[in-house]
Design an enzyme around this catalytic site. Structure first.
Site, PDB file in Angstrom:
ATOM      1  N   ASN A 135       2.893 -12.165 -13.205  1.00  0.00           N
ATOM      2  CA  ASN A 135       3.169 -12.321 -11.815  1.00  0.00           C
ATOM      3  C   ASN A 135       2.778 -13.632 -11.331  1.00  0.00           C
ATOM      4  O   ASN A 135       3.673 -14.484 -10.936  1.00  0.00           O
ATOM      5  CB  ASN A 135       2.395 -11.214 -10.978  1.00  0.00           C
ATOM      6  CG  ASN A 135       2.826  -9.952 -11.421  1.00  0.00           C
ATOM      7  OD1 ASN A 135       3.662  -9.575 -12.250  1.00  0.00           O
ATOM      8  ND2 ASN A 135       1.846  -8.812 -10.883  1.00  0.00           N
ATOM      9  N   ASP A 136       1.633 -14.161 -11.792  1.00  0.00           N
ATOM     10  CA  ASP A 136       1.106 -15.315 -11.060  1.00  0.00           C
ATOM     11  C   ASP A 136       1.425 -16.649 -12.291  1.00  0.00           C
ATOM     12  O   ASP A 136       1.969 -17.654 -11.913  1.00  0.00           O
ATOM     13  CB  ASP A 136      -0.458 -15.609 -11.179  1.00  0.00           C
ATOM     14  CG  ASP A 136      -0.811 -15.007  -9.749  1.00  0.00           C
ATOM     15  OD1 ASP A 136      -0.318 -15.415  -8.866  1.00  0.00           O
ATOM     16  OD2 ASP A 136      -1.815 -13.986  -9.872  1.00  0.00           O
ATOM     17  N   CYS A 146      -0.554  -7.849 -18.414  1.00  0.00           N
ATOM     18  CA  CYS A 146      -0.897  -6.646 -17.420  1.00  0.00           C
ATOM     19  C   CYS A 146       0.086  -7.124 -16.140  1.00  0.00           C
ATOM     20  O   CYS A 146      -0.262  -6.454 -15.187  1.00  0.00           O
ATOM     21  CB  CYS A 146      -2.166  -6.650 -17.063  1.00  0.00           C
ATOM     22  SG  CYS A 146      -2.874  -8.385 -16.464  1.00  0.00           S
ATOM     23  N   HIS A 182       0.721  -1.142   0.287  1.00  0.00           N
ATOM     24  CA  HIS A 182      -0.039  -0.004  -0.030  1.00  0.00           C
ATOM     25  C   HIS A 182       0.745   1.338  -0.103  1.00  0.00           C
ATOM     26  O   HIS A 182       0.626   2.104  -0.611  1.00  0.00           O
ATOM     27  CB  HIS A 182      -0.833  -0.128   1.228  1.00  0.00           C
ATOM     28  CG  HIS A 182      -2.222  -0.581   1.283  1.00  0.00           C
ATOM     29  ND1 HIS A 182      -3.212  -0.226   0.129  1.00  0.00           N
ATOM     30  CD2 HIS A 182      -2.779  -1.650   1.532  1.00  0.00           C
ATOM     31  CE1 HIS A 182      -3.954  -0.976  -0.131  1.00  0.00           C
ATOM     32  NE2 HIS A 182      -3.993  -1.753   0.980  1.00  0.00           N
ATOM     33  N   GLU A 192      -3.021 -16.909 -16.447  1.00  0.00           N
ATOM     34  CA  GLU A 192      -1.817 -16.716 -15.386  1.00  0.00           C
ATOM     35  C   GLU A 192      -1.611 -18.228 -14.584  1.00  0.00           C
ATOM     36  O   GLU A 192      -1.042 -18.477 -13.501  1.00  0.00           O
ATOM     37  CB  GLU A 192      -2.301 -15.790 -14.401  1.00  0.00           C
ATOM     38  CG  GLU A 192      -3.745 -15.826 -13.737  1.00  0.00           C
ATOM     39  CD  GLU A 192      -4.047 -14.634 -12.887  1.00  0.00           C
ATOM     40  OE1 GLU A 192      -3.114 -13.840 -12.510  1.00  0.00           O
ATOM     41  OE2 GLU A 192      -5.117 -14.141 -12.339  1.00  0.00           O
ATOM     42  N   ARG A 228       5.548 -16.055  -5.088  1.00  0.00           N
ATOM     43  CA  ARG A 228       5.741 -14.705  -5.458  1.00  0.00           C
ATOM     44  C   ARG A 228       6.001 -13.767  -4.221  1.00  0.00           C
ATOM     45  O   ARG A 228       6.343 -12.768  -4.477  1.00  0.00           O
ATOM     46  CB  ARG A 228       4.561 -14.006  -6.220  1.00  0.00           C
ATOM     47  CG  ARG A 228       3.202 -14.164  -5.703  1.00  0.00           C
ATOM     48  CD  ARG A 228       2.162 -13.633  -6.679  1.00  0.00           C
ATOM     49  NE  ARG A 228       1.777 -12.313  -6.923  1.00  0.00           N
ATOM     50  CZ  ARG A 228       0.854 -11.774  -7.447  1.00  0.00           C
ATOM     51  NH1 ARG A 228       0.148 -12.374  -8.154  1.00  0.00           N
ATOM     52  NH2 ARG A 228       0.795 -10.594  -7.607  1.00  0.00           N
ATOM     53  N   ARG A 283     -11.522  -5.999 -13.340  1.00  0.00           N
ATOM     54  CA  ARG A 283     -11.402  -7.633 -13.195  1.00  0.00           C
ATOM     55  C   ARG A 283     -12.212  -7.981 -11.909  1.00  0.00           C
ATOM     56  O   ARG A 283     -12.023  -7.092 -10.875  1.00  0.00           O
ATOM     57  CB  ARG A 283      -9.949  -7.982 -12.763  1.00  0.00           C
ATOM     58  CG  ARG A 283      -9.536  -9.232 -12.235  1.00  0.00           C
ATOM     59  CD  ARG A 283      -8.123  -9.592 -12.059  1.00  0.00           C
ATOM     60  NE  ARG A 283      -7.698  -8.898 -11.025  1.00  0.00           N
ATOM     61  CZ  ARG A 283      -6.105  -9.305 -10.326  1.00  0.00           C
ATOM     62  NH1 ARG A 283      -5.554  -9.565 -11.190  1.00  0.00           N
ATOM     63  NH2 ARG A 283      -5.940  -8.708  -9.232  1.00  0.00           N
ATOM     64  N   ARG A 291      -7.916  -3.829  -9.912  1.00  0.00           N
ATOM     65  CA  ARG A 291      -7.927  -4.941  -9.371  1.00  0.00           C
ATOM     66  C   ARG A 291      -8.913  -4.645  -8.119  1.00  0.00           C
ATOM     67  O   ARG A 291      -8.798  -3.814  -7.114  1.00  0.00           O
ATOM     68  CB  ARG A 291      -6.648  -4.961  -8.648  1.00  0.00           C
ATOM     69  CG  ARG A 291      -5.345  -5.294  -9.462  1.00  0.00           C
ATOM     70  CD  ARG A 291      -4.231  -5.583  -8.652  1.00  0.00           C
ATOM     71  NE  ARG A 291      -3.135  -6.358  -9.358  1.00  0.00           N
ATOM     72  CZ  ARG A 291      -1.983  -5.907  -9.879  1.00  0.00           C
ATOM     73  NH1 ARG A 291      -1.691  -4.336  -9.884  1.00  0.00           N
ATOM     74  NH2 ARG A 291      -0.904  -6.548 -10.683  1.00  0.00           N
TER      75      ARG A 291
HETATM   76  C1  PEP Z   1      -0.738 -10.936 -12.534  1.00  0.00           C
HETATM   77  O1  PEP Z   1      -0.591 -12.121 -11.806  1.00  0.00           O
HETATM   78  O2  PEP Z   1       0.165 -10.863 -13.127  1.00  0.00           O
HETATM   79  C2  PEP Z   1      -1.520  -9.991 -12.238  1.00  0.00           C
HETATM   80  C3  PEP Z   1      -1.539  -8.985 -13.206  1.00  0.00           C
HETATM   81  O3  PEP Z   1      -2.584 -10.107 -11.276  1.00  0.00           O
HETATM   82  P1  PEP Z   1      -2.181  -9.934  -9.662  1.00  0.00           P
HETATM   83  O4  PEP Z   1      -0.716  -9.466  -9.561  1.00  0.00           O
HETATM   84  O5  PEP Z   1      -3.209  -9.007  -9.090  1.00  0.00           O
HETATM   85  O6  PEP Z   1      -2.409 -11.222  -9.214  1.00  0.00           O
HETATM   86 MG    MG Z   2      -2.498 -12.633 -10.918  1.00  0.00          MG
END
Ligand code: PEP
Ligand code: MG
Length: 595
Positions: free
Chosen positions: A463-464, A511, A198, A440, A474, A341, A305
């Protein structure tokens, strides 16, 4: 010696010099006093007066939050006020005053430490008390507020400064940061946090430099110290010498000039040097960030998000409240598109409103679309709000963590039901709302050709995807170097998804955090992406990087990268091919070009 140099994570760019103000260490700022048994009632009364004062101050901050962060004050208020009157905390505190004969401040700190220890003991056990797990941060926050009220240091708002100040804290809650939005704050430094915590998000939204994850900040920095906060390098220098101060001044000026240059072309469309358009959109967490996204030249919101709406409250956000939030984002961005989302809760994204059971492997557990399908009541409320928001602009709905076609079909049925309910209630909506999925989970990559027939668009969440493909948590900082999107397996997956989407003429975006790395963005364009979504602050940099290369140059590098067998080879290739021409962008300063 330039001064005491401390290193953390660069969370928000910029370089400033200022006077430190250490906050959040109220637990060490009073005298631990024993009391006489005859004073017990008086001390208990003092405790409850302190609680009442803390409550009044939280109300004040919650109200100011509405403007600063776009949050509903009632939601934040509900959570903190409930904590303030929580028997878990208060009964313990009162008990300690009565039996240990200690002052109220001491009793508050001792009780909260006991609760936090309980949290630590239970954190990895299957029987973990989810309530405690999720509210650890709030216990710290609330006990800090009570101690401040008791010591008289809470008579002023959470933070009130007359001189420009660098805030040093263990952590800052969204309420803290938003409460400071109107104060002359120069920068934030926190002991805990990551680039996506945050504090980092709010600092970027407020355009203030920030360094987070700086261990020992509270031990090494004292109120009144002169500090340099370097949000580009992730460095803090305490009591710097004249040379370090001069260097900071130069770096700060360069960064400001660089940012001004970048922003001056913000309203040009994203495109390569040869003129091929690449749509650059923003990822947002809070509705207020939509304005910032526009300011940075984003061509839409590629990822909203929405799970942030469910945080810091005890009751589910009602349809009307969600509708107003989505509507405000859609109207701010109109006519640009906004991809909403559906909530991605579970995994590392705890939200107490759901009272989720503890899981051995939360990342592999009841998360995102799985949770949504388990709780159709909550999901339908969100879907109705999203469908209604479509009346105000270009809205798309995106589903996180899809792993099977059945899940997508089930979601589509619920969207159809939500749409019928919106119609029955007489609300307006768009005729057609595209429904896309996040790619993802590796299964979705392998089935991309199948999903391409059933989803209106794809957005790849690297990311996922990196977490699940490379089996690297992660959130585990010690494994962070392994969690790289430049792994050959990931590049091949991106290629597979692009080819499948192309065959069925489906738009595909990316993204994950990868999109906000200039070198990665050039590679992605070379692979074939024509849409990227990233944190708003990165939009001007990525735009500038793309302007310097042709698609053909990017494609040549991408072809070579796809043939590499190891991460190191890919990284070396990208550095050699791209870095020298965007050195200023990579260092965030116009005067630091490579020669
Ligand atoms: C991701 O997983 O890359 C993503 C954009 O979603 P989040 O980071 O919110 O899981
Ligand atoms: Mg994700």
């Amino acid at each position: 010696m330039r001064g005491v140099v401390l290193r953390g994570i660069a969370a928000s760019p910029g370089v400033v010099v200022g006077t430190a103000r250490v906050i959040g260490d109220a637990k060490n700022a009073f005298r631990r006093k024993h009391i006489h048994v005859s004073k017990v009632e008086e001390e208990v009364k003092r405790l409850y007066e302190g609680v009442e004062l803390a409550r009044a101050q939280i109300v004040e901050v919650s109200e100011s939050m509405q403007e600063a962060a776009g949050h509903e004050p009632a939601a934040i208020l509900g959570a903190y006020v409930a904590m303030l009157t929580d028997p878990l905390l208060l009964a313990r505190v009162e008990g300690k005053i009565r039996t240990d004969l200690i002052c109220a401040e001491w009793a508050v700190v001792a009780s909260s430490e006991e609760i936090l220890r309980l949290f630590d003991r239970n954190a990895s056990s299957a029987q973990a008390d989810t309530y405690l797990l999720e509210r650890r941060h709030d216990v710290e926050f609330v006990s800090d507020r009570i101690v401040r009220a008791l010591t008289g240091r809470g008579n002023r708002p959470l933070a009130h400064f007359t001189v420009p100040t660098v805030i040093i804290a263990r952590d800052l809650s969204p309420a803290d940061t938003a409460g400071m939005a109107k104060e002359p704050v120069l920068a934030f430094v926190t002991e805990i946090g990551t680039k996506t915590s945050h504090t980092a998000i709010m600092a970027r939204a407020l355009e203030l430099p920030a360094v987070v994850g700086l261990n020992d900040a509270l031990t090494m920095i004292r109120t009144g110290d002169t500090v340099i906060v370097d949000g580009l390098r992730g460095e803090v220098i305490v009591n710097p010498n004249a040379i370090a101060l001069e260097e900071a001044r130069v770096r700060s000026a360069r960064h400001m000039e660089f940012s001004r240059d970048l922003l001056s072309s913000r309203h040009e469309r994203g495109a390569t040097r040869c003129g091929v358009p690449v749509s650059l959109k923003a990822n947002i967490e809070l509705p207020a960030e939509a304005v910032l996204a526009l300011d940075q030249g984003a061509e839409g919101v590629g990822l909203y998000r929405t799970e942030f709406i469910y945080i810091d409250r005890f009751t589910m956000p009602p349809e009307e409240e969600q509708y107003e939030l989505y509507r405000s984002v859609v109207e701010t961005m109109a006519p640009r598109p906004v991809t909403l989302r559906t909530f991605d809760i579970g995994g590392d994204k705890f939200v107490s409103t759901f009272q989720l059971p503890a899981e051995m492997n939360p990342a592999l557990g009841l998360r995102a679309v799985r949770l949504a399908l388990r709780r159709p009541d909550v999901f339908l409320t969100q879907l109705r709000a999203m469908v209604r928001a479509s009346a105000h602009g270009d809205v798309r709905i995106m589903i996180p963590m899809i792993a099977s076609l059945t899940e997508l079909h089930d979601v589509r049925l619920l969207i159809a039901r939500a749409t019928a309910e919106v119609d029955a209630a007489g609300h307006a909506r768009a005729k057609h709302i595209p429904v896309g999925i996040m790619i993802e989970v590796p299964a979705a990559v392998m089935l991309a050709d199948v999903f391409a027939k059933h989803a209106d668009f794809f957005s790849i969440g690297t990311n996922d995807l990196v977490q699940y493909t490379l089996a690297v948590d992660r959130t585990n900082q010690s494994l962070a170097p392994l969690a790289t999107p430049f792994h050959p397996a990931i590049l091949r997956m991106l290629d597979v998804v692009l080819r499948s989407a192309e065959k069925h003429n489906r738009p595909v975006s990316l993204c994950g955090a990868m999109a906000s790395d200039p070198i990665a963005a050039l590679l992605l364009v070379g692979l074939g992406f024509r849409e990227l979504s990233m944190e708003s602050a990165a939009v001007p940099e990525i735009k500038a990087a793309l302007h310097r290369f042709t698609v053909e140059e990017c494609r040549d590098v991408a072809t070579l990268a796809l043939a590499c067998e190891e991460t190191a080879a890919i990284e070396e290739l990208l550095a050699l091919s791209f870095a020298s021409r965007i050195h200023d962008i990579l260092t965030g300063a116009s005067g630091e070009r490579a020669t």
